[in-house]
Design an enzyme around this catalytic site. Structure first.
Site, mmCIF file in Angstrom:
data_model
loop_
_atom_site.group_PDB
_atom_site.id
_atom_site.type_symbol
_atom_site.label_atom_id
_atom_site.label_comp_id
_atom_site.label_asym_id
_atom_site.label_seq_id
_atom_site.Cartn_x
_atom_site.Cartn_y
_atom_site.Cartn_z
ATOM 1 N N SER A 176 -4.094 -31.962 4.408
ATOM 2 C CA SER A 176 -4.620 -31.199 5.530
ATOM 3 C C SER A 176 -5.116 -32.165 6.624
ATOM 4 O O SER A 176 -4.344 -33.020 7.076
ATOM 5 C CB SER A 176 -5.727 -30.255 5.035
ATOM 6 O OG SER A 176 -6.117 -29.349 6.040
ATOM 7 N N ASP B 170 2.729 -21.884 4.257
ATOM 8 C CA ASP B 170 1.530 -22.325 4.967
ATOM 9 C C ASP B 170 1.472 -21.637 6.328
ATOM 10 O O ASP B 170 2.370 -21.785 7.144
ATOM 11 C CB ASP B 170 1.599 -23.853 5.121
ATOM 12 C CG ASP B 170 0.302 -24.468 5.611
ATOM 13 O OD1 ASP B 170 -0.461 -23.792 6.328
ATOM 14 O OD2 ASP B 170 0.055 -25.640 5.273
ATOM 15 N N HIS C 5 -1.765 -22.823 2.744
ATOM 16 C CA HIS C 5 -2.317 -24.124 3.114
ATOM 17 C C HIS C 5 -3.180 -24.724 2.004
ATOM 18 O O HIS C 5 -3.319 -25.943 1.915
ATOM 19 C CB HIS C 5 -3.140 -23.986 4.399
ATOM 20 C CG HIS C 5 -3.580 -25.286 4.970
ATOM 21 N ND1 HIS C 5 -2.705 -26.172 5.565
ATOM 22 C CD2 HIS C 5 -4.799 -25.888 5.007
ATOM 23 C CE1 HIS C 5 -3.371 -27.247 5.964
ATOM 24 N NE2 HIS C 5 -4.640 -27.095 5.633
ATOM 25 N N ASP C 6 -3.765 -23.883 1.180
ATOM 26 C CA ASP C 6 -4.628 -24.369 0.094
ATOM 27 C C ASP C 6 -3.853 -24.822 -1.143
ATOM 28 O O ASP C 6 -4.476 -25.135 -2.171
ATOM 29 C CB ASP C 6 -5.619 -23.270 -0.330
ATOM 30 C CG ASP C 6 -6.938 -23.349 0.452
ATOM 31 O OD1 ASP C 6 -7.130 -24.317 1.218
ATOM 32 O OD2 ASP C 6 -7.770 -22.443 0.292
#
Lengths: 352, 352
Positions: free
Chosen positions: A149, A290, A320-321
């Site tokens: 990230s 994502d 995204h996680d």
């Protein structure tokens, strides 16, 4: 913690004696607070920040793993900290994909994460701070920089600005530029904070900002499997995810200074790396689902990188996680990318 | 506008004389304010609301097009109104896909849209209000119900609850249930309003809510083509989409009562129709890029509908807003679905 002194290091200077250029951070290490002789401490560094002039910044760092083993720098999202065995316990530790029996893991608390530095912070500033920290710690080269990230954004900055000090980069779910849609999403999170601040209710604004961020980190597929129908209660409609979102906010607000959130959120939006400047071998990991870093950005990044490049595209309902949730898939990618690092030292130990 | 009286209509009653069941709205038309003899007016209806008991509600409606021609009901998103030739000028008008030379177009202001009705409003309530309005206007059957977004939710409710009064449904970008992820997104918009209300700054909260909604209506692809990099200005980071988002909020806030936004936003989240109850011929239009109504929901809807069913899946960089932006593609679908409606009357005119 006990305090210890390190030898102060001179400013870097150019051959003409002028202050170093923008790409070469000036640094001065003044002290380390450490429980473990420099393995968990803080250092004051003189840095030329990209948008806020030259400042003394305090960088807290932690090292875990085998002393004198190759150093792997690990960096997470804006809410991660220097304790990589904490926020990324699934990947960092003895026997993990990033194996602390074989390597030293170095990490920092992001510049700005304590809320004391209330200026625009560029991901390039973080990369320069890391380079200056390496000087202070006497580390010449990182065997790998593994960033997720925001940490991947900073890793790309480090590779572009300090590539000679890096053997390989692993960039997970973070790319060379902020996406305008994701930037808009973050700008509205910052507006939620501003709306709270108008009534001196920082916690309320930050809670809403965090909840908006959580939505961007996850996916409709996950929510659909997890949450049910809305209900009418006390004359209002409450949707099923609200308890979860409240929980996310409660966990976040108490431990996050508002200024830290604002400045690190902004920092993501300042990301602008020219991939053509990166010649270090790079593994790019993207997640097709994502919603914050569209996979097309990873394609563009890979096309433009100039070194040996590998791309892995995962599918994950965690969007995204995924780097925090898809333990096996991420571990397999990391083991593949990092294979061989530190193996020699282990073999030597076995042979001895 | 002049006021005119319509004959009050008796309550619907069941064969036993009891109040009609939940699925059959009770209605009473008391008056019409109309510039055009009932073509643009308001009617008080007695409705049994699903979550708020029996109430007299005021429904404003408008009809345009050829008197005595077949009636097509048109319904848009929660911010659309009874003037379909306004908010959907690309599709409704003389010579448009919904051709007012060949049909009468009927539309309403949503229950709750004036902010006076501060109770939970179910999409089923809107459908029942429309059915009661048809009674009051002496319209037995709708030739078609064309609904977009929230309007499609209401159209599905109408088809399920009043299917005998409908020849076909066109449901664009709206389905039988609210998606939990989209519901969470809307719940956070309502929290932004609540945060503004805490400091008696309704406009500020509503502006943020609208900006969050706009993000959900559009796509990363559109934003990437339209907006550039963030800049540092006055010590803060401003992302390129912020001017656009400010513009969206400015246009919205002045004309939208906060209560209307809250109650209609909630209403979307209350959508729960059993598609197996719908036997009316239905055209489902979905947009693959819709971030609010995932296309998999349209697949599920189509699988479960019991009448003749057609599915069209569009690609559009405008995502959920495609029905407002993809003029040619939507027109082609509408012309295909509605072909033949009103054609007879036109042919008769030509022959006469």
């Amino acid at each position: 913690m006990t305090a210890m002194s390190l030898t102060a290091r001179p400013f870097h200077s150019s051959p003409t004696g002028a202050v170093a250029c923008d790409d070469a951070p000036t640094s001065i290490a003044t002290h380390v607070d450490a429980a473990d002789a420099g393995r968990d401490g803080g250092i004051d560094l003189l840095l030329r920040l990209k948008h806020a002039g030259t400042r003394i910044v305090h960088v807290r760092h932690a090292r875990v793993g085998t002393p004198d083993a190759p150093v792997v720098f690990v960096a997470g999202g804006i809410s991660a900290d220097r304790h990589a065995t904490g926020w990324w316990h699934s990947q960092v530790g003895p026997g993990c994909a990033i194996d602390t029996r074989q390597v030293q893991v170095l990490a920092i608390d992001w510049l700005g994460s304590d809320g004391a530095l209330d200026v625009p912070l560029d991901p390039a500033d973080q990369a320069d701070a890391i380079a200056a920290l390496l000087d202070a710690l006497g580390i010449d080269t990182l065997e790998a920089f593994v960033g997720c990230s925001y940490g991947a954004q900073v890793g790309l900055q480090f590779a572009a600005r300090h590539g000679s000090r890096l053997r390989q980069l692993v960039a997970i779910s973070g790319v060379h530029r902020a996406h305008p849609y994701a930037s808009a999403w973050r700008a509205l999170q910052r507006r939620a904070v501003a709306l709270g601040a108008l009534q001196c209710d920082d916690a309320h604004g930050l809670a809403l900002a965090r909840q908006l961020a959580v939505l961007s980190y996850r996916t409709p597929e996950e929510f659909d499997g997890r949450f049910g129908e809305a209900v009418v209660t006390d004359g209002r409609v409450r949707v099923d995810a609200e308890d979860y979102l409240d929980h996310c906010a409660d966990r976040y607000v108490g431990r996050t200074p508002v200024t830290a959130f604002l400045r690190l959120s902004e920092s993501i939006d300042l990301q602008a790396v020219d991939p053509e400047r990166i010649t270090v071998p790079t593994t790019v990991v993207a997640v097709a689902d994502d919603r914050l870093v569209p996979v097309v950005q990873a394609y563009e990044l890979v096309e433009r990188l100039r070194g040996e490049t590998r791309l892995h595209v995962l599918r994950s309902r965690y969007g995204h996680d995924a780097f925090l949730k898809e333990h096996a898939a991420i571990a397999a990618l990391l083991e593949d990318a990092l294979q061989g690092i530190g193996a020699d030292s282990v073999c030597r130990e076995v042979a001895a």
